[in-house]
Design an enzyme around this catalytic site. Sequence first.
Site, PDB file in Angstrom:
ATOM      1  N   MET A  45       0.856  -1.191   0.000  1.00 44.37           N
ATOM      2  CA  MET A  45       0.000   0.000   0.000  1.00 44.37           C
ATOM      3  C   MET A  45       0.893   1.243   0.000  1.00 44.37           C
ATOM      4  O   MET A  45       0.467   2.321   0.393  1.00 44.37           O
ATOM      5  CB  MET A  45      -0.938  -0.015   1.208  1.00 44.37           C
ATOM      6  CG  MET A  45      -1.894  -1.216   1.169  1.00 44.37           C
ATOM      7  SD  MET A  45      -3.437  -0.951   2.040  1.00 44.37           S
ATOM      8  CE  MET A  45      -2.847  -0.693   3.690  1.00 44.37           C
ATOM      9  N   LEU A  92       6.777   2.956   1.366  1.00 49.94           N
ATOM     10  CA  LEU A  92       7.639   1.781   1.505  1.00 49.94           C
ATOM     11  C   LEU A  92       8.734   1.991   2.549  1.00 49.94           C
ATOM     12  O   LEU A  92       9.237   3.100   2.724  1.00 49.94           O
ATOM     13  CB  LEU A  92       8.264   1.458   0.146  1.00 49.94           C
ATOM     14  CG  LEU A  92       7.232   1.281  -0.984  1.00 49.94           C
ATOM     15  CD1 LEU A  92       7.931   1.126  -2.326  1.00 49.94           C
ATOM     16  CD2 LEU A  92       6.329   0.079  -0.703  1.00 49.94           C
ATOM     17  N   HIS A  93       9.079   0.906   3.236  1.00 54.18           N
ATOM     18  CA  HIS A  93      10.140   0.946   4.244  1.00 54.18           C
ATOM     19  C   HIS A  93      11.102  -0.218   3.967  1.00 54.18           C
ATOM     20  O   HIS A  93      10.846  -1.029   3.057  1.00 54.18           O
ATOM     21  CB  HIS A  93       9.542   0.900   5.660  1.00 54.18           C
ATOM     22  CG  HIS A  93       8.595  -0.243   5.879  1.00 54.18           C
ATOM     23  ND1 HIS A  93       9.006  -1.549   5.914  1.00 54.18           N
ATOM     24  CD2 HIS A  93       7.255  -0.259   6.042  1.00 54.18           C
ATOM     25  CE1 HIS A  93       7.963  -2.325   6.116  1.00 54.18           C
ATOM     26  NE2 HIS A  93       6.887  -1.573   6.186  1.00 54.18           N
ATOM     27  N   HIS A 116       9.752  -3.647   3.054  1.00 58.64           N
ATOM     28  CA  HIS A 116       9.316  -3.832   1.659  1.00 58.64           C
ATOM     29  C   HIS A 116      10.531  -4.038   0.749  1.00 58.64           C
ATOM     30  O   HIS A 116      10.509  -4.887  -0.149  1.00 58.64           O
ATOM     31  CB  HIS A 116       8.563  -2.589   1.169  1.00 58.64           C
ATOM     32  CG  HIS A 116       7.247  -2.344   1.833  1.00 58.64           C
ATOM     33  ND1 HIS A 116       6.992  -1.233   2.582  1.00 58.64           N
ATOM     34  CD2 HIS A 116       6.111  -3.080   1.854  1.00 58.64           C
ATOM     35  CE1 HIS A 116       5.749  -1.272   3.028  1.00 58.64           C
ATOM     36  NE2 HIS A 116       5.196  -2.387   2.616  1.00 58.64           N
ATOM     37  N   GLY A 154       5.464 -10.377   3.725  1.00 61.22           N
ATOM     38  CA  GLY A 154       6.297 -10.309   4.929  1.00 61.22           C
ATOM     39  C   GLY A 154       5.634 -11.043   6.084  1.00 61.22           C
ATOM     40  O   GLY A 154       4.405 -11.036   6.213  1.00 61.22           O
ATOM     41  N   LYS A 172       5.337 -10.278   9.053  1.00 57.53           N
ATOM     42  CA  LYS A 172       4.681  -9.444  10.075  1.00 57.53           C
ATOM     43  C   LYS A 172       3.160  -9.597  10.071  1.00 57.53           C
ATOM     44  O   LYS A 172       2.528  -9.571  11.112  1.00 57.53           O
ATOM     45  CB  LYS A 172       5.058  -7.987   9.861  1.00 57.53           C
ATOM     46  CG  LYS A 172       4.548  -7.136  10.983  1.00 57.53           C
ATOM     47  CD  LYS A 172       4.916  -5.703  10.801  1.00 57.53           C
ATOM     48  CE  LYS A 172       3.870  -4.851  11.449  1.00 57.53           C
ATOM     49  NZ  LYS A 172       2.776  -4.534  10.551  1.00 57.53           N
TER      50      LYS A 172
HETATM   51  O1  PAF Z   1      -0.131  -5.883   3.534  1.00 60.59           O
HETATM   52  C1  PAF Z   1      -0.545  -4.943   2.813  1.00 60.59           C
HETATM   53  O2  PAF Z   1       0.152  -3.955   2.592  1.00 60.59           O
HETATM   54  C2  PAF Z   1      -1.937  -5.038   2.220  1.00 60.59           C
HETATM   55  O3  PAF Z   1      -2.821  -5.665   3.073  1.00 60.59           O
HETATM   56  C3  PAF Z   1      -1.958  -5.681   0.827  1.00 60.59           C
HETATM   57  C4  PAF Z   1      -1.510  -7.143   0.863  1.00 60.59           C
HETATM   58  C5  PAF Z   1      -1.057  -4.907  -0.122  1.00 60.59           C
HETATM   59  C6  PAF Z   1      -3.379  -5.645   0.257  1.00 60.59           C
HETATM   60  O4  PAF Z   1      -3.861  -4.353   0.127  1.00 60.59           O
END
Ligand code: PAF
Length: 287
Positions: free
Chosen positions: A30, A33-34, A37, A147, A149
Amino acid sequence: MKVIKEISSIQDISDYYRYTGKKTALVPTMGFLHPGHTSLMLKAKDENDIVTVSIFVNPTQFGKNEDYSKYPRDFQRDYHICEKAGVDYIFNPDVNEMYGDNNLTTVSLSSITDKLEGKIRPGHFTGVATVVTKLLNAVKPAYLYLGQKDAQQNAVLKKMIIDLNIDTEVRICPTLREESGLAMSSRNTYLTPEQKDKASVLYFILNEGKRMILDEKTGDINSVKDRIRKIFSSKAPEFELQYYEITDNINLEPINDLNLYKGEVLISVACRADTTRLIDNVIFHKE
Ligand code: PAF
């Protein structure tokens, strides 16, 4: 690296790579990013020919009183992070492209979504399962990188992929942590420096539970949970412990007698620091 906004374009690109025998991967995000990611992107790049990162803040997985509108967004910053990690495509649809104005279909799973996060965030996993199905149908990756988490999300998506015969394999990568032990998350930006400091209590109590089970051989789940609640309230009285659960890592069912159980143990925790929710987990094997 190319940025693709339309589903039909990313589908054409994906078909081309699939037909030419390339190994393709998707890292769904979403945005904001960190390094957690980045570690998924690097792993995906190491193991595949073509890596797509999706950046889409999915409205359907946020509850009415949750942080959809204030969820942190910074596309330019994300773009540079992806480029540096060697990503090939960013799939960045807008909400209308993903859902149109008359979306009638959702993907929902029973039982596994009623507990832990699902109990506190009703409807959340239907939003996640629906958007990930749509992302998989758009990007058609051979591998999906997630991930550790978000352990319940991982269990839900693994089950969904099996149940719907989706031709994608899930790869789970370790959680990246700050030096304090705090799991990296886009939502950490909401925390004050003091809250961030205190939030390391989550990793501490996860490890303490693991130690009680593996080293002290505590068999009764309630003794572990009672001791952990005491530690939590003495170390972080200003935070609210929402749950601390000890389950298997497939169906997420509580393990009542830990001494009899053999297999993967998942300890999941969630707390609230003022208006910010934090989740974390540890997974370990029990002989
Ligand atoms: O983990 C996330 O960032 C979200 O839940 C995902 C998997 C991108 C779905 O929107």
